[in-house]
Design a protein around this motif. Sequence first.
Motif, mmCIF file in Angstrom:
data_model
loop_
_atom_site.group_PDB
_atom_site.id
_atom_site.type_symbol
_atom_site.label_atom_id
_atom_site.label_comp_id
_atom_site.label_asym_id
_atom_site.label_seq_id
_atom_site.Cartn_x
_atom_site.Cartn_y
_atom_site.Cartn_z
ATOM 1 N N ALA A 190 0.882 -1.240 0.178
ATOM 2 C CA ALA A 190 -0.170 0.067 -0.107
ATOM 3 C C ALA A 190 0.892 1.093 -0.201
ATOM 4 O O ALA A 190 0.458 2.430 -0.453
ATOM 5 N N ARG A 191 1.937 1.066 0.718
ATOM 6 C CA ARG A 191 2.886 2.399 0.657
ATOM 7 C C ARG A 191 3.637 2.448 -0.716
ATOM 8 O O ARG A 191 3.991 3.581 -0.805
ATOM 9 N N ASN A 192 4.331 1.423 -1.158
ATOM 10 C CA ASN A 192 5.282 1.287 -2.149
ATOM 11 C C ASN A 192 4.701 1.176 -3.727
ATOM 12 O O ASN A 192 5.655 1.626 -4.486
ATOM 13 N N VAL A 193 3.899 0.436 -3.840
ATOM 14 C CA VAL A 193 3.586 0.201 -5.219
ATOM 15 C C VAL A 193 2.279 0.452 -5.465
ATOM 16 O O VAL A 193 1.327 0.816 -4.701
ATOM 17 N N ILE A 194 1.780 0.553 -6.756
ATOM 18 C CA ILE A 194 0.459 0.842 -7.264
ATOM 19 C C ILE A 194 -0.286 -0.185 -7.089
ATOM 20 O O ILE A 194 -0.128 -1.514 -7.503
ATOM 21 N N MET A 195 -1.446 -0.261 -6.394
ATOM 22 C CA MET A 195 -2.353 -1.348 -6.327
ATOM 23 C C MET A 195 -3.209 -1.700 -7.420
ATOM 24 O O MET A 195 -4.031 -1.004 -8.107
ATOM 25 N N THR A 245 -5.790 -9.347 -6.318
ATOM 26 C CA THR A 245 -6.187 -10.355 -6.293
ATOM 27 C C THR A 245 -5.378 -11.295 -5.568
ATOM 28 O O THR A 245 -5.751 -12.301 -4.779
ATOM 29 N N GLY A 246 -4.180 -10.995 -5.489
ATOM 30 C CA GLY A 246 -3.077 -11.849 -4.396
ATOM 31 C C GLY A 246 -3.661 -11.622 -3.116
ATOM 32 O O GLY A 246 -3.509 -12.471 -2.308
ATOM 33 N N LEU A 247 -3.921 -10.305 -2.849
ATOM 34 C CA LEU A 247 -4.312 -10.012 -1.562
ATOM 35 C C LEU A 247 -5.863 -10.713 -1.130
ATOM 36 O O LEU A 247 -5.946 -11.239 0.099
ATOM 37 N N ILE A 248 -6.744 -10.707 -2.161
ATOM 38 C CA ILE A 248 -7.901 -11.266 -1.679
ATOM 39 C C ILE A 248 -7.541 -12.662 -1.386
ATOM 40 O O ILE A 248 -8.251 -13.383 -0.420
ATOM 41 N N ASP A 249 -6.801 -13.672 -2.184
ATOM 42 C CA ASP A 249 -6.422 -15.027 -2.005
ATOM 43 C C ASP A 249 -5.729 -15.273 -0.693
ATOM 44 O O ASP A 249 -6.117 -16.026 0.313
ATOM 45 N N MET A 250 -5.006 -14.146 -0.279
ATOM 46 C CA MET A 250 -4.109 -14.297 0.941
ATOM 47 C C MET A 250 -5.056 -14.161 2.166
ATOM 48 O O MET A 250 -5.065 -15.172 3.131
ATOM 49 N N TYR A 251 -6.039 -13.124 2.396
ATOM 50 C CA TYR A 251 -6.875 -13.012 3.317
ATOM 51 C C TYR A 251 -7.858 -14.055 3.361
ATOM 52 O O TYR A 251 -8.088 -14.698 4.537
ATOM 53 N N ALA A 252 -8.435 -14.337 2.174
ATOM 54 C CA ALA A 252 -9.182 -15.574 2.232
ATOM 55 C C ALA A 252 -8.598 -16.790 2.994
ATOM 56 O O ALA A 252 -9.392 -17.317 3.615
ATOM 57 N N LYS A 253 -7.441 -17.190 2.455
ATOM 58 C CA LYS A 253 -6.701 -18.440 2.882
ATOM 59 C C LYS A 253 -6.361 -18.418 4.226
ATOM 60 O O LYS A 253 -5.917 -19.461 4.912
ATOM 61 N N CYS A 254 -6.054 -17.167 5.068
ATOM 62 C CA CYS A 254 -5.665 -16.832 6.208
ATOM 63 C C CYS A 254 -7.153 -16.717 7.026
ATOM 64 O O CYS A 254 -6.905 -16.497 8.290
ATOM 65 N N GLY A 255 -8.239 -16.899 6.557
ATOM 66 C CA GLY A 255 -9.420 -17.253 7.251
ATOM 67 C C GLY A 255 -10.278 -15.831 7.262
ATOM 68 O O GLY A 255 -11.509 -15.775 7.789
ATOM 69 N N LEU A 256 -9.900 -14.919 6.658
ATOM 70 C CA LEU A 256 -10.678 -13.635 6.805
ATOM 71 C C LEU A 256 -11.378 -13.248 5.271
ATOM 72 O O LEU A 256 -10.841 -12.447 4.504
#
Length: 675
Positions: free
Chosen positions: A332-337, A343-354
């Motif tokens: 969020a601080r360093n690269v353009i979202m 999509t990577g974040l969606i996958d990560m949060y979902a697989k970490c339970g959230l």
Amino acid sequence: MRLLPHELKPLLLTCKHNALISQIHALMVVSGLFSHGNSIAPLISSYAKVGDLKSAHKLFDKSPLRRVDSWNAVIIAYSKAEFPVEVVNIYNQMVLEGVKPDSSTFTVALKACTILQDLEKGEEIWEKVVECGYENDVFVGSSVLNLYAKCGKMDKAGVVFEKMQRRDVVCWTTMITGFVQSGKGREAVDLYRRMQREGMVGDGVVMLGLMQASANIADTKLGSSVHGYMIRRALPMDVNILTSLVDMYAKNGELEIATRVFQKMPFRNTVTWSALISGYAQNGFAVNALQLLIEMQLVGFTPDVASLVSALLACSDVGTLRLGRSIHGYAARNVIMDQVLSTGLIDMYAKCGLISCARSIYDRISSKDLICWNTIIACYGIHGQGREALTLFQQMKDEIEPDHATFAALLSALSHSGLVEEGRHWFDVMVNEYKIKPSEKHYACSVDLLARAGEVEEAKDLITSMETKPGLAVWVALLSGCHKHKKFSIGELAANRVLEFIPENTGTFVLVANFFAAAKIWDKAASVRKLMKMTGMTKVPGYSAVEVNGRLHAFLMDDTSHPQYEQIMGLLCNLENEMKAMGYVPKTDFVLQNLEEDVKVKMLGIHSERLAIAFGLLNTAPGTRLLITKNLRVCGDCHEVTKFISVIVKREIIVRDVKRFHHFKDGTCSCGDYW
DNA sequence: TTAGGGTTAG
């Protein structure tokens, strides 16, 4: 000194500034060069070369005599500047004015259509090519091959290719790469062999295609022979080629070789690091992947989207929410979202339970591409929310055309939620409305759905209806359904089919052995176990991990080595007493060995997921939600026990097993006891 | 004078 008119043209080529070009231009006009029929094409090219497209176009527009070379100079200028829409417009104008295009015009125009993915216009141009008699030109030919290849029409490319009278390396390469990029690695390799037979010698670009093919079809031998060939022929190995090598070895699971190539490289770039990180992440070495992400920063590289996405994948894999969150913060601080990162974040949060965090990131994406949709649908699937997955799918199909992966995600989601009727319906829609030929994966999901719901006969019929030979996954799905519903006769058939494959995965062998044990066919169970031993296989030890204060703690079954072992067992014993008072009866069916009842009960009590839960309870504040990740399927008894524990300790407990999530709260599980 | 390629999400 005075320049003669014939000296002006070569001078133009060396110009680095448009001011100088316009002076030469003026000189040419004054010298009367153009009145003698000389072309303005070199001037147009010169303006274009220094980036002054405006002057180039103006000159072209004002010129009374516009020959093909002038048209080409302009069209090529726009092509080089990456303006494909203008290229097509100028081509149209040219045809309209009755000027006959030549090889260069067609080549550039076809390339523009390829970039624009405009197959219709491309085919119209191809008709003109034939009309003008250029269909045997290798430049034009390879351009149309590329158009078809990039639009996913390899069959049409093949027709043109076979008709060609002369083929150069580029034509062959275009076809080979086309096959690779449409996932047909086998065909790519076959075509390369044919190319060799016809006496053509492959260059670096062909080798690159073959490297991808090797990763594509998991043919490590092919990969290393390509590597060897490049060394023998002394083909230039720049950073990019070497990066592709790293990527190829990594994708083939040859991480040691990938790392060796990586270490020997004289220079590396961010892409090189990303390739290795993703290799480690995708082969289950999450810790190494995350270490590399840190290492690259220590030697001065800044992670880009690709490296962050790979690292996120590693976080998803081991379920370390804290690291995933910190990568989110860094990004969020360093690269353009962008879509990829989101999509990577969606996958990560979902697989970490959230799943709710995953959803809010998804909601914030302004333009969602196919993969965004596929990912969120798959995420609801593993969380057992088949209805929500279906709702999203309904929204999606109004906005974007679903593909085979969408249906794989949808069918899997329906299967995890036991939505049998919906599963039948959408499988049908996929085949008949969307004309998507069901793959092994689609069949496996549907067989799984039917068999798990007890419809093993129908599942078996579905397998029989397959046009291609049913693979391992399909039979495994049927077998697990039969196992669950104690359908021993069809189950035995499935088990025998599974064994024909000589599965490499230990888990599959275990399933077969467990099925025979459940069917009380002890001799067959024993012989499968013997077979496993003979082939050098041992059961993958089940382990569970829990994140406490940002650190992952992993437990094997009956992990006596743990410093808190006594406390853990003490807590589990107290919990068990309370559970029994509430009516808990151990489900010893889940111990699939021929043992005495009391031994079975004892074995259940030391399952790794219970140790991880107890450890989590002991070391976190009351009320903290726990996330447990397990590398195998969670057993039915542990599932029951976790429901009781969630009531007794008043905690939310999320267990992620190899297939999906179980969200325990107040004595119930999100999966509705269906898994 | 024009054509073919190289990391990442499913």
